[in-house]
Design a protein around this motif. Structure first.
Motif, PDB file in Angstrom:
ATOM      1  N   SER A 108      -1.171  -0.433   7.903  1.00  0.00           N
ATOM      2  CA  SER A 108      -0.904   0.485   6.798  1.00  0.00           C
ATOM      3  C   SER A 108      -2.199   1.181   6.429  1.00  0.00           C
ATOM      4  CB  SER A 108      -0.339  -0.294   5.604  1.00  0.00           C
ATOM      5  OG  SER A 108      -0.104   0.561   4.511  1.00  0.00           O
ATOM      6  N   ARG A 144       0.834  -1.192   0.000  1.00  0.00           N
ATOM      7  CA  ARG A 144       0.000   0.000   0.000  1.00  0.00           C
ATOM      8  C   ARG A 144       0.871   1.245   0.000  1.00  0.00           C
ATOM      9  NH1 ARG A 144      -5.144  -0.370   1.411  1.00  0.00           N
ATOM     10  NH2 ARG A 144      -5.113   1.536   2.628  1.00  0.00           N
ATOM     11  N   GLU A 182      -1.493  -5.552   6.884  1.00  0.00           N
ATOM     12  CA  GLU A 182      -0.699  -6.394   6.004  1.00  0.00           C
ATOM     13  C   GLU A 182      -0.029  -7.492   6.815  1.00  0.00           C
ATOM     14  OE1 GLU A 182       1.471  -4.733   2.529  1.00  0.00           O
ATOM     15  OE2 GLU A 182       1.196  -2.831   3.562  1.00  0.00           O
ATOM     16  N   VAL A 226      -3.319  -8.584   2.491  1.00  0.00           N
ATOM     17  CA  VAL A 226      -3.883  -7.323   2.954  1.00  0.00           C
ATOM     18  C   VAL A 226      -5.312  -7.573   3.419  1.00  0.00           C
ATOM     19  CG1 VAL A 226      -4.453  -4.937   2.354  1.00  0.00           C
ATOM     20  CG2 VAL A 226      -2.434  -6.033   1.360  1.00  0.00           C
TER      21      VAL A 226
END
Length: 1783
Positions: free
Chosen positions: A933, A913, A938, A952
């Motif tokens: 994130s 990301r 993650e 994710v």
């Protein structure tokens, strides 16, 4: 053998008699036909619709096949150009039913927690994709072999239980189904197997397919084995590969082949293709396989549609480690990928389990389901379905922003939701399955309200456009479940306000809305929305907030169904006639009466100021409204009777359940709950923070979670239930950081004002407060060993606190240390897991500094930025101690893995990301790494260095502020907009630890060198190419060498480094040379496996306290009970001979100790511990001696072999910096020596066989082995241990050898003496591999040279100490073995499963010489006893016939193996004692405790007579019936419990006679009236109930003290006419708000009169340390007109109040605030207990005071016996009996 009828195989169709259709069922076109190929009858199932044409076994879904065999064989043939489906319903071992489906309808592999879908794909080389989805013409009969065990294990990590049912759906031919545990080869018959003697299992004759003579089976049929990578399958394939494959000849230009390709789900699509270690046989181009991209399915490849496989070819497709072959005349080749490394299994690795949160954008959306069993509500971007009975949650996850509106149709089939992110998106869901039907962009900028019609065919929404105008839109949703289509029917802009919009329950074309100054009725006609206003008359100026239509029963047309109820913010409720469009009548809600009213008034609907109504809901019989004053009120529809429930904040919505029995309510303070109307009980379903959650912290021992939020609250949650336990609120300042103390019940919080506060979880108050920061505290953490606390602020300062006591004194304040430009995240500060290192971002944002956590000496400084990148550090996280990684996330979306010692870059991880990771977490075994994130989480597989891809996970609607693994590593917590709990789905056997990889690489040479065994070298991945960092390394000064240990041998060796640092697998110990000595080198390593471990005369060791690991998961390890007291510094003991108290007896045994009881049968010496006392008791007479001296709780005892010296050890605490070891002269009972060395607690003590030495073993925090000389009492040698040890013992045949046991190894120590100097050599032997990963927790020596060791897994292993190896292991228990005692041929084992077992081990010595023949059957169990707790201490006679055993329940048992009996010897409460009462004749006393027990003791012998036990409750108060009951022989005790019940027990009949439930809250005080016919009880809420036990009813409840817990109730007889009031009884009630009510009563005449009301307000500005004192009062026994009171006041004093004079007549000063009080009825003596662990005896006549010490905790209870001759005092579970002496 329950499944023997299924062996060796089972013909399923024959067994269940499918042809009779009694135990099976068919639907649609199912017929029996003759198949020409098989020459037998088969079942044909055909149709174009598979769902309604099938054959099912068993007949109904409620039945089960119960087939437990591993393999299922399906003999079937797909019908050409058709689709087919096979459904298998498989049950796991935990009774979860999983549906496994195979079909050529499926295009890709899909899975969930309850189903698996595998595509059966016919891949063709023609471009026609339609043929690839259907069965090609000429399809062959297929022998489908399904490994049900591996399917569940590989794809869901579940254990296979049994096959529940099978459904075969059109279109296919099926011959039969078979189950078996054998893996059959269908191409080999029984005759061929016998002739060729192949190592395979031939197919049974009835399962065989006919093959023409001279032809190959594979030319006619297909064999598919799924999945093919099972261990058994792999081994068979390898065996078949022993013969080389035959040459391949193609007879036709166009060939077809079929191979099953099974691919595991992968976390990324960019995974490199595996490489095979051997090549395929050379074949022609037409036989080469094409790329298959089918995920997790069966793939059938073909080149055209004429026929299936028509040639003898060999074809193998490998995907990962899964492989299936199309078998031919040549033998198949088994391939394995040598470079393959397992990835996330299963995928995904995280699964959302629970959410703590409610609301987000709005707190008004909470709805009932149709059956009323669940509640649907919003939590930011997630829609939650909460099942009320089970507490389970189901989630709807697809929204990317907060949900702004919610609607559910009447049948709970269609759910609609909208999110706030403009332009607003609306989603429609299939509510039962959670599948999203459709989502579309609404024409509104924001959607404020949604409403679904009863049938779900119409959806209406209200919102605002981008210009702020009100928009109303109607959509048709009747086709959404079929094709996902939603049609916009009408749209209108309105110039009036719309707050709420509802669709009529009876006519879906009619709606209603309300808003400011308007109520309008709507309808859809001609594709347009039209509205008409209701004539409001005088109410046109009101602001209407909510409306609802009246309910109807089965659409019954009654006038009330045309009624619309509308509420307003001025307290009005309007009934609107929808036919006449006019207001029918108006009600108004007014406030209650003013507080000065003597009686509360009923709710009124007259004129006056009203209460704002925010929501209302109507059922068939009632109307519920939610008010902004926090009240939920409920009336019948005639508004005549009121029922209300008070909430903690303004109510935002109410909703009556479909059955009309419960009312769901939500508040603006994010509370969700419901009121049960029949029981009038309110249940809270959800509590949550009302603003962003900033930080979290978890505590392992108590299982608690702490969070802080922008809503100015600190909340403590139970990790197991996720229920809120505590709530600390600060109105003036917001908390921004939080951390638990690892051992205290305390939580530390940092605030924006720069203040750091510590809150006690026991007293719910502030323990300490410090302000040494100028800015907001952004970082706060405690070292894992609990020694230091660190805080950092936004102004750059760093503060170090000492946590050795509750005051948390400041050690260092350093300015400009932490970066001031860093983002305000709590993760910019980190401490290593061994507590040795501290890391933070600073002094600049591009720099990471590592310090020694104890001295704050800078060790390392790493610059994150490079020449081509101006990177800055964002968050930090330490990995495990070995290999010692420090993880740093940077602003460039990377995570750098650094070596914490050298600072070099180990590798880099890149975030998927485009934003920096603000929080990092790495689990204990370094297998998974998590990073926050933005709004996502993650996950990386940290142990795989070659694969840096991540998974994710979304769900949060705002950035994740912090995340962490739970203490058991099985779950993950993330906080931000709410608190999310995720399950970690990866099973331990699939996780490859980075720690293991490093250790294998580093210790390979050590292993091969030490044992001479070949070691396979691992090929480690190449170093990541990263930019070189600027590293500043600062060595520790004055530290010359390090002791380190080999991971394999565990030997201690000393090495040198020019920098003074050495990286070793274990934590280092720094050694300083004493100034008086010379030389630059340390002791050299001795040859062989033994290594020198230091010499105290030359060297002294300096231990780093920050190296403390977490407490071992072993009950054997001692942990001191936390005590909240301040020990008195100066105690003026009475002069010898002048004491008025003498300690007579101690009730109880300390079950918290370990090996804290000794018994010597030959001398009769018997001693045990209770708190900080050593109790020596004569078992014949019961007379006790009490040896005092220890300031803290005693952990363990040891008796010398000559029985002349007793050693006792206590832990350190606030009064002792080091642990005290006292050596007592047994004959004289005096302490002859005091020695100290350990700094936390002593785990074990042991004397050498000749009593020359004493060895002491420190606990997991201290980790020190100390050897003492008994001649000089000096420390001879001290060695620091690299891991916690659980036990130590001297070799009884060699005084120079001792042994320790700990994690996975036995440590042998050898004493070597050189003159006056003694050194220790050490050798570590790991446990046999057969035992697995275990900890050795106990040991004892048997006959020479045998050593017995018990393990945490219940195994006992036997060692030959001469050879140094283990030769026998057996399973001795189901739990951890914490105690072993051996003598001769008998061994006793005790465990935490409460089992005490006697083993016959006489044959073990013979097995030592023939290790290969050693069998556990040579050991057998002679006898077994079950005790009341885990076994912690034991002593037996030499013949092991009798002994004494102690348990954690606080009981000492006499054990007789000959009789097989266990008898109570010493008993006590295992938890806090709450009350002591006495029988009128002083024959007995009774105690009650938190453990729920009521125990009756004989005062003459101090032995336990009766015990009444109530499970899962705490007994909080107790009273004994008075002598005036009329039947003195029928003595009773009444006990009050935490669930609000009271129970009456008969002492003479030893039974419970009565149980009543007069209170809703816990009972805190109870008493009998003077005649014994009435019971007074007070509860935690301040209510006092008066009950008659003979009638079993409560006839009066007094609420005068409501709001404060009742602390005491006492009753006494009043003389006639005394005090000027009527009544025979005089009784009082005392509450914690320091109020006393005194009553005169005559319950026979139903008379009760208040005599006096006293109030003693506590000073507002008074500060006290420790626990707040209770407020207590009692009648003076020598003058009933006096009342004696103690509590919190301006001074520490006892107050005497006169009822005659109505004033205080006397005060007696005390040294401290009183915690307990008792007055002697015999003499004018008063006993007062204090939190300083002291007891004062006050002579009220002379005013003299004597102080006594005997307890090690708060003296919270004092009780004189009725005669005044004895005094009982209690501190926690410790009961001391004092004899009152005449002055």
């Amino acid at each position: 053998m329950a499944g023997a009828w299924q062996h060796p195989f089972l013909n399923v169709f024959r067994y269940f008699r499918v042809d009779e259709w009694k135990r099976s069922s068919k639907e649609g076109d199912v017929a029996v036909v003759m198949d020409k190929t098989l020459k037998s009858s088969v079942y044909r199932i055909r149709s174009s619709v598979s769902a309604i044409n099938y054959l099912q076994l068993p007949r109904t879904s409620t039945q089960s096949l119960g087939l437990t065999r591993r393999y299922l064989y399906v003999l079937f043939r797909p019908l050409p150009t058709k689709h087919f489906v096979i459904h298998l319903y498989v049950a796991t071992q935990d009774s979860q039913v999983i549906r496994v489906s195979f079909s050529n309808l499926f295009k890709e592999f899909k899975s969930s927690a309850t189903w698996l879908q595998f595509p059966f794909v016919f891949e063709t080389r023609t471009p026609r994709r339609d043929l690839a989805e259907m069965t090609p013409p000429g399809a062959r009969w297929t022998f489908l072999q399904l490994d049900l065990h591996d399917i569940l294990l590989v794809y869901l990590s579940r254990c296979y239980g049994h096959l529940k049912s099978v459904r075969l759906c059109a279109s296919l031919l099926v011959r039969n189904l078979y189950t078996s545990d054998l893996s059959f080869d269908p191409a080999v018959t029984v005759t061929e197997a016998q002739r060729t003697k192949l190592p395979i299992t031939p197919v049974p004759r009835e399962m065989a397919f006919p093959v023409p003579k001279g032809e190959s089976w594979h030319d006619h049929y297909i064999h598919i084995w799924f999945p093919s990578d099972s261990p058994q399958a792999a081994s068979e394939l390898v065996l078949k590969n022993s013969s080389s494959p035959a040459a391949v000849a193609l007879s036709k230009p166009m060939r077809y082949r079929m191979s099953a390709v099974i691919q595991m789900p992968s976390p990324t699509t960019s995974r490199p293709a595996p490489s095979a270690p051997r090549v395929l046989p050379e074949i022609s181009l037409s036989c080469m396989h094409s790329e298959v991209s089918c995920l997790g399915g069966l793939s059938v490849c073909s080149q055209d549609s004429l026929a299936w496989v028509d040639a003898s070819d060999v074809h193998t497709v490998v995907s990962g480690s899964h492989m299936l072959t199309h078998k031919s005349t040549g033998m198949p080749v088994a391939l394995r990928d040598a470079g393959y490394h397992k990835h996330f299994l299963p995928d995904p690795v995280l699964r959302l389990k629970r959410i703590i949160g409610f609301g987000g954008h709005s707190t008004k959306w909470a709805l009932w389901t149709k059956d009323g069993a669940a509640v649907v509500y919003t939590c930011h971007a997630v829609i939650v379905v909460l099942h009320i009975s089970t507490g389970e949650q189901r989630f709807f996850l697809s929204h990317t922003d907060k949900v702004s509106a919610l609607a559910l149709d009447r049948n709970s089939l269609l759910l609609a939701s909208a999110q706030v992110q403009p332009p607003s998106v609306v989603r429609l869901w299939d509510f039962p399955t959670g599948r999203s039907f459709s989502f579309f962009q609404s024409p509104m900028y924001t959607v404020c309200s949604l409403s679904l019609s009863s049938s779900g065919a119409l959806l209406c929404g209200v919102g605002k456009d981008h210009q702020g105008r009100t928009v109303v839109v109607a959509w048709g949703t009747d086709q959404v479940s079929l094709c996902g289509e939603v049609v916009a029917l009408a749209k209108v802009h309105a110039d009036f306000d719309v707050q709420t919009f509802r669709i009529s329950l009876l006519d879906e074309t009619r709606m209603a809305s309300c808003g400011r100054g308007s109520i309008r009725l709507w309808r859809i006609r001609g594709g347009m929305l039209r509205s008409c206003p209701v004539d409001l008359g005088e109410h046109c100026g009101l602001e209407f907030s909510d409306l609802t239509f009246a309910q109807a029963v089965d659409s019954l047309q009654v006038p009330s169904i045309h009624t619309l109820y509308v509420c307003s913010r001025s307290g009005h409720i309007l009934e609107v006639d929808t036919q006449r469009m006019a207001v029918r009548c108006t009600h108004r809600l007014l406030p209650t009466g003013v507080p000065s009213d003597s009686l509360p008034r009923k709710q009124s609907f007259s004129a006056g100021p009203g209460i704002a109504i925010s929501s209302l809901s109507v059922s068939l019989t009632a109307c519920a409204v939610g008010l902004e004053d926090g009240y939920l009120r409920l009336w019948p529809l005639d508004f005549s009777v009121l029922l209300e429930a008070e909430h903690e904040g303004p109510i935002s919505s109410v909703c009556i359940s479909p059955d009309g029995l419960r009312v769901l309510s939500t508040t603006s303070s994010s509370h969700l709950g419901f009121l049960d109307i029949p029981s009038q009980e309110y249940t809270v379903l959800a509590r949550s923070h009302t603003a962003l959650v900033l930080a979290l912290s978890m505590e392992q021992s108590r299982g608690q979670l702490a969070t802080v939020s922008l809503d100015h609250t600190v909340r403590i949650w139970d990790l197991a239930t996720l229920h809120q336990l505590y709530d600390f609120t600060s109105c003036d300042e917001a908390p921004c950081a939080v951390t638990f103390h690892p051992t205290w019940p305390a939580v530390f919080c940092g605030f924006r004002s720069g203040v750091m506060r510590a809150f006690s979880l026991e007293s719910a108050g502030v323990l300490v407060e410090h302000k040494h920061h100028r800015g907001a505290i952004i970082g706060l953490l405690v070292t894992p060993d609990g020694n230091f606390l660190f805080s950092s602020c936004s102004q750059g300062s760093l503060v170090q606190y000492s946590c050795t006591n509750s005051q948390c004194h400041v050690l260092h304040v350093a300015a400009n240390m932490v970066c001031q430009d860093a983002q305000p995240h709590p993760n910019t500060l980190a401490v290593s897991r061994d507590s040795r290192l501290l890391a933070f971002v600073g002094p600049s944002k591009c720099t990471v500094t590592v310090m020694d956590s104890a001295s704050l000496e800078e060790l390392l400084q790493v610059s994150i930025s490079t020449l081509d990148s101006l990177d800055s550090a964002v968050a930090l996280c330490f990995g495990p101690t070995s290999p010692g990684h420090l993880l740093v996330s940077t602003s460039s979306n990377k995570v750098m893995v650094l070596d914490a010692v050298s600072g070099r870059t180990v590798r880099e991880l890149s975030s998927a990301r485009p934003m920096a990771c603000t929080s990092l977490a790495l689990n204990k075994d370094a297998s998974f790494f998590l990073a926050a994130s933005g709004q996502a989480i993650e996950v990386w597989e940290y142990s795989t260095q070659s694969d840096r891809s991540s998974q994710v996970y979304i769900g949060h609607s705002e950035p994740v502020q912090a995340l962490a693994f739970t203490p058991d590593q099985q779950q993950v917590l993330s906080v931000g907009d709410a608190i999310f709990l995720w399950d970690v789905l990866a099973t331990p056997e699939r996780q490859v630890s980075a720690l293991d990889l490093v250790h294998l690489g580093q210790l390979g040479d050590v292993v091969s060198g030490a044992r001479g065994l070949p070691v396979q070298q691992m090929s480690m991945p190449s170093q990541v190419s990263t930019a070189q960092l600027d590293i500043h390394f600062r060595p520790l000064e004055g530290r010359d060498g390090i002791f380190s240990t080999s991971e394999e041998e565990g030997c201690f060796e000393e090495s040198h480094s020019p920098t003074g640092l050495h990286k070793s697998p274990g934590p280092p110990v720094f050694v300083e040379k004493e100034p008086s000595r010379t030389g630059d080198t340390a002791w050299g390593a001795a040859s062989g496996p033994w290594q020198h471990q230091g010499q105290p005369s030359t060297w002294s060791t300096k231990k780093i306290k920050a190296q403390t690991p977490a407490r071992p998961d072993s009950y054997k390890h001692f942990t001191a009970r936390y005590k909240a007291f301040m020990l008195a510094k100066n105690i003026s003991c009475p002069p010898a001979g002048g004491e008025q108290l003498r300690l007579k007896a101690v009730l109880g045994y300390s079950g918290n100790g370990r090996a804290n009881m000794v018994w010597r049968p030959d001398t009769g010496f018997f001693a045990y511990t209770c708190g900080h006392l050593v109790v020596v008791e004569d078992l014949h007479s019961g007379v006790q001696q009490h040896w005092l001296g220890h300031p803290e709780e005693i952990s363990t005892l040891a008796l010398s072999h000559n029985a002349q010296v007793l050693a006792s050890a206590s832990c350190c605490g606030s009064t002792a910096a080091l642990c005290q070891i006292r050596l007592w002269d047994v004959s004289g009972g005096l302490c002859q020596q005091l020695i100290s060395h350990h700094d936390s607690a002593v785990q074990a003590l042991a004397f050498s066989p000749d009593d020359t030495f004493l060895v002491s073993l420190g606990d997991y925090r201290d980790r020190t082995l100390a050897l003492w000389s008994m001649a000089t009492y000096e420390l001879v040698s001290s060695s620091h241990l690299l891991e916690p040890m659980h036990g130590v013992a001297f070799n009884p045949w060699d005084a120079g050898e001792l042994t320790c046991v700990g994690p996975g190894a036995v440590i042998f120590w050898l004493l070597q003496q050189r003159g006056a100097d003694i050194s220790l050599q050490v050798h570590r032997e790991p446990v046999p591999e057969e035992m697995g990963l275990v900890e050795l927790t106990s040991l004892c020596y048997g006959d020479a040279p045998l050593l017995y060791c018990g393990s945490s897994s219940g195994q006992v292993c036997v060692w030959d100490t001469g050879a140094g190896h283990c030769f026998l292991v057996w399973e001795a228990d189901d739990g951890e073995i914490g105690l072993l005692v051996c003598s001769g041929s008998r061994l006793v084992s005790g465990s935490n499963t409460r089992q005490l077992r006697l083993w016959a081990v006489g044959a073990v010595s013979e097995l030592r010489c023939k290790v290969s023949g050693a069998r556990s059957s040579s050991v057998f169990m002679e006898c077994e006893l079950t005790l009341d707790g885990a076994v912690v201490s034991a002593s037996f006679d030499s013949g092991m016939d009798m002994g004494v055993v102690g348990t954690t329940a606080g009981t000492l048992w006499y054990i007789s193996w000959a009789e097989g009996t266990s008898t109570h010897l010493i008993s006590g409460h295992r938890s806090k004692v709450n009350e002591v009462v006495f029988s009128p004749g002083e024959s007995y006393c009774a105690t009650c405790g938190e453990d729920g027990s009521v125990r009756v003791w004989s005062l003459a012998s101090m032995e336990l007579v009766i015990q009444f036990q109530v499970l899962n409750q705490s007994c909080l108060c107790l009273a004994w019936s008075p002598p005036s009951c009329g039947h003195p022989e029928q003595q009773q005790v009444v006990a009050g419990y935490s669930d609000g019940t009271l129970r009456v027990f008969s002492i003479s009949h030893t039974t419970m006679e009565l149980k009543m439930h007069p209170h809703q809250a816990a009972l805190t005080a109870i008493a009998f009236s003077t005649d014994g016919q009435t019971i007074f009880s007070g509860d935690k809420d301040g209510l006092v109930a008066v009950s008659r036990p003979c009638m079993g009813m409560t006839f009066r409840v007094l609420s005068d003290h409501q709001g404060a817990p009742i602390s005491a109730i006492q009753s006494t007889r009043k003389e006639h006419g005394d005090l000027g009031v009527e009544g025979e009884d005089l009784w009082l009630a005392v509450s914690e708000d320091q109020r006393i009510s005194v009553w005169a009563s005559n319950w026979q005449g139903n008379h009760c009169e208040l005599l006096d009301w006293l109030s003693f307000p506590a000073p507002a500005a008074l500060e006290i340390s420790g626990l707040p004192p209770p407020f207590l009062a009692t009648f003076c026994p020598w003058d009933l007109a006096l009342l004696v009171c103690v509590g919190l006041g301006t001074r520490e004093e006892v107050v005497f109040y006169s009822f005659h004079q109505k004033q205080v007549v006397k005060k007696i000063l005390m040294p401290f605030f009183a915690m307990s009080l008792s007055l002697s009825p015999g003499a004018r003596l008063m006993a007062v207990g204090f939190s300083e662990c002291t007891l004062s005896l006050v002579d009220c006549t002379s005013g003299t005071t004597q102080e006594f010490a005997g307890h090690d905790d708060v003296v919270h209870l004092c009780r004189f016996t009725p005669s005044g001759r004895l005094l009982f005092t209690v501190a926690h579970s410790e009961v001391l009996v004092w004899e009152v002496l005449s002055p």
